[in-house]
Design a protein around this motif. Structure first.
Motif, short mmCIF file in Angstrom:
data_model
loop_
_atom_site.label_atom_id
_atom_site.label_comp_id
_atom_site.label_asym_id
_atom_site.label_seq_id
_atom_site.Cartn_x
_atom_site.Cartn_y
_atom_site.Cartn_z
N ALA A 193 0.83 -1.20 0.00
CA ALA A 193 0.00 0.00 0.00
C ALA A 193 0.87 1.25 0.00
O ALA A 193 0.57 2.24 -0.68
N ASN A 194 1.97 1.22 0.76
CA ASN A 194 2.84 2.40 0.81
C ASN A 194 3.60 2.58 -0.49
O ASN A 194 3.76 3.71 -0.98
N ASP B 164 2.54 1.69 -3.43
CA ASP B 164 1.56 2.21 -4.38
C ASP B 164 1.27 3.70 -4.12
O ASP B 164 1.11 4.48 -5.06
N ALA B 165 1.20 4.07 -2.83
CA ALA B 165 0.92 5.47 -2.49
C ALA B 165 2.07 6.37 -2.93
O ALA B 165 1.84 7.48 -3.43
N GLY C 288 1.61 9.17 -5.70
CA GLY C 288 1.86 10.56 -5.33
C GLY C 288 2.88 11.24 -6.22
O GLY C 288 2.80 12.44 -6.47
N SER D 221 10.30 0.90 -3.49
CA SER D 221 9.38 1.70 -4.32
C SER D 221 9.81 1.77 -5.79
O SER D 221 9.00 1.49 -6.68
N VAL E 69 -0.80 10.79 1.91
CA VAL E 69 -0.75 9.97 0.71
C VAL E 69 -2.00 9.11 0.65
O VAL E 69 -2.79 9.04 1.60
N ALA E 70 -2.21 8.44 -0.46
CA ALA E 70 -3.42 7.65 -0.68
C ALA E 70 -3.64 6.63 0.43
O ALA E 70 -2.70 5.97 0.90
N ASN E 71 -4.89 6.53 0.86
CA ASN E 71 -5.31 5.54 1.85
C ASN E 71 -4.62 5.69 3.19
O ASN E 71 -4.41 4.71 3.91
N THR E 72 -4.26 6.93 3.52
CA THR E 72 -3.70 7.26 4.83
C THR E 72 -4.42 8.48 5.39
O THR E 72 -4.70 9.43 4.65
N ASP F 232 -3.98 2.06 5.37
CA ASP F 232 -3.54 0.77 4.84
C ASP F 232 -2.06 0.50 5.07
O ASP F 232 -1.64 -0.65 5.11
N SER F 233 -1.24 1.56 5.19
CA SER F 233 0.20 1.39 5.36
C SER F 233 0.64 1.36 6.81
O SER F 233 1.82 1.15 7.10
#
Length: 570
Positions: free
Chosen positions: A192-193, A195-196, A200, A227, A383-386, A412-413
């Motif tokens: 998840a991280n 991907d975020a 980003g 990453s 970031v996304a989903n945080t 998620d992260s």
């Protein structure tokens, strides 16, 4: 368990690497020593090698979920070991390799403490480091089995299926104290991280990453290694010691290979700036550098401005700088500033800020005195989903932007627990999955600004050092009264550094100068960290609690009284 490409694991890091390998782009990782490429592996070769190492580990009795320590420097072997442990269904526990000129005995005691907490049985290393570890930690009847990565690979490949919610990493910070905390992160957390971060930045397989950060720490491991690799971006690695010897090597690789993305702390960019003469700048081509992520320690806006102006003749653009905020408990990335935008900062009054209030100060109001201003850089939005929220001392969420609060995160992260440390987990993981960071911040127009830290962690060159470790080393030096030493991270005009304040009964100037030299050598030798300043004070001068314990709150007053003459008794 599968013996093919490892595609049946249901969303693991090895599955993600398998997907990258299947593209057949030929991209991979390159290790540089000095200015020259020393080793290269494609992502396809890395995936195949991970399976072969996994087979070797399984043959040696490693089981699914077992913690396996990785004691390796920045290298291709580290990448093989990390994915090899994962492919065996086990969990990597990266530990720092010995620091050059540091005390090997103290280092071995620290990593043994971490490995015992994670119940490590097997340590993956190489011939050189393994030879250092073996006499103390391994050998016949030793506590740990130390394996050479090169000698552990088997002829065939195996990939153990794991679930997305299975542990994938136990992340300890460097400088671990007597009560180490290992962040347990799952495959789902890390993916998840990754991907975020990619989302980003808009990173894809056309990007090129080059970093010198140590891989055993979250910023290097996830930001500089996982990453880019899991997004099929060419990944160039430079050992940290090579960067410290000559930061120009980093810049020359960026120039030569058209690097687009880097990650470093503020002190890293400052170091490169200070060590690059203006007459050498036009020799570089930094025009393709899109993202210069800046995090892990206080971001100095003046450093960003000076760096941008200094390297503008080489094509560096000021909007390439990207202030970010993150920590191991959130895998890594928590907030990013918007890309392609000039760095945003705000000026606030220092004295109210120290009391938790945010009051605007005139731009450029820096200088001495309590009524001056402090310029603080925005680290952007989650970031996304945080999710990020600020809470007051009572734990209630703060919505008023005029107040500073503790930063809490969930998403998620974000981790759910520490390794074998239920008290620390209960103290950090709050109701609803919110995790306390120990950092303080405020918001303006929806963006996060970091005001300071509650945690007793000192960060220099992007690495964390626990103050208690530093104080323990310094307190044993002859001449220090009753081990009374306080360590503090301070901001200097040219960056952050370590300051020691020690009590002594010595009054002779020559004796005090000698004590300062002994303290500087002891901390540097034991921890690989050289104090920026050392201040000696008379016995009983350091602040203490009502029970007689040393208290960090108030040490700034002692430093202010000492002024610029550490030899003069205070």
């Amino acid at each position: 368990m599968s013996t093919g490409g490892g595609e049946g694991g249901g969303g693991s890091l090895v599955d993600a690497l398998a997907a990258v390998a299947a593209r057949g782009s030929g991209h991979g990782m390159r290790l540089f020593r000095g200015d020259e490429e020393a080793e290269r592996v494609t992502f396809g070769q890395l995936h195949a090698g991970a399976g072969e190492l996994a087979c070797g580990l399984l043959e040696r009795g490693v089981v699914r979920g077992e913690r396996v320590a990785i004691a390796l420097p920045t290298s291709i072997d580290f990448a093989r070991a990390f994915f090899g442990v994962l492919a065996a269904g086990a969990v990597p526990v990266p530990v720092p390799p010995p620091v050059r000129f540091a005390s090997l005995d103290i280092h071995l005691k620290r990593i043994a403490l971490v490995m015992r907490q994670s119940k490590v049985r097997v340590v993956l290393s190489d011939k050189v480091l393994g030879g250092l570890l073996e006499p103390t930690l391994g050998g016949a009847g030793g506590e740990f089995q130390i394996l050479d990565v090169a000698m552990t690979r088997a002829p065939s490949a195996v990939y153990v299926d794991v679930a997305a919610d299975d542990p994938a990493l136990v992340q300890y910070t460097s400088g671990t104290s007597a009560s180490p905390k290992g962040v347990v992160l799952t495959h789902a957390n890390l993916l998840a991280n990754v991907d975020a971060i990619a989302g980003g930045l808009g990173i894809d397989d056309t990007d090129v990453s080059c970093n010198w950060l140590p891989l055993f720490h979250d910023m290097g491991l996830i930001g500089a290694f996982l990453s880019p690799a899991l997004n099929d971006a060419e990944t160039y690695l430079l050992p940290p010691e090579d960067f410290l010897r000559d930061p120009g090597r980093w810049l020359r690789i960026i120039s030569r290979y058209g690097v687009t993305a880097t990650t470093a702390p503020n002190s890293g960019y400052l170091y490169a700036l200070r060590r690059t003469p203006a007459e050498r700048v036009p020799e570089l081509d930094l025009s393709r550098w899109r993202f210069a992520l800046n995090g892990a320690e206080l971001i100095d806006p003046d450093t960003l401005r000076r760096f941008s102006a200094h390297f503008a003749p080489a094509g560096f653009r000021a909007d390439a700088f990207l202030p970010v905020y993150g920590l191991a408990e959130g895998s890594l990335a928590v907030t990013f500033a918007p890309t392609g935008r000039a760095v945003r900062s705000t000026w606030v009054r220092r004295e109210p800020l120290s009391r938790g209030r945010v009051e605007t100060a005139p731009a450029g109001a820096g200088g001495e005195g309590t009524e001056t201003g402090r310029e603080i850089v925005s680290v952007g939005v989650p970031v996304a989903n945080t999710e990020v929220r600020l809470v007051g001392e009572d734990g209630a969420e703060l919505t008023d932007p005029s107040w500073v609060g503790e930063i809490q995160i969930r998403g998620d992260s974000v981790m759910r627990r520490y390794e074998d440390n239920e008290p620390a987990t209960r103290a950090t993981v709050r109701a609803g999955g919110w995790v306390s960071t120990g950092d303080l911040g405020f918001r303006q127009d929806g963006e996060l600004f970091i005001a300071g830290r509650k945690k007793e962690v000192i960060i220099v060159f992007g690495q964390n050092y626990y103050a208690s470790d530093i104080e323990s080393v310094a307190g044993r030096i002859t001449g220090v009264s009753n081990g009374a030493v306080l360590a503090a991270g301070m901001t200097f005009p040219d960056g952050e550094g370590l300051v020691l304040v020690a009590e002594t009964k010595e009054s002779d100037a020559a004796a005090r100068e000698e004590l300062i030299a002994r303290l500087r050598f002891a901390v540097s030798d034991s921890l690989g960290l050289t104090p920026r300043d050392i201040v000696l004070v008379r016995r009983g001068r350091l602040p203490r609690t009502s029970s007689g314990k040393l208290q960090r709150h108030g040490v700034e007053e002692v430093l202010a009284e000492a002024g610029t003459d550490p030899v003069r008794p205070v």
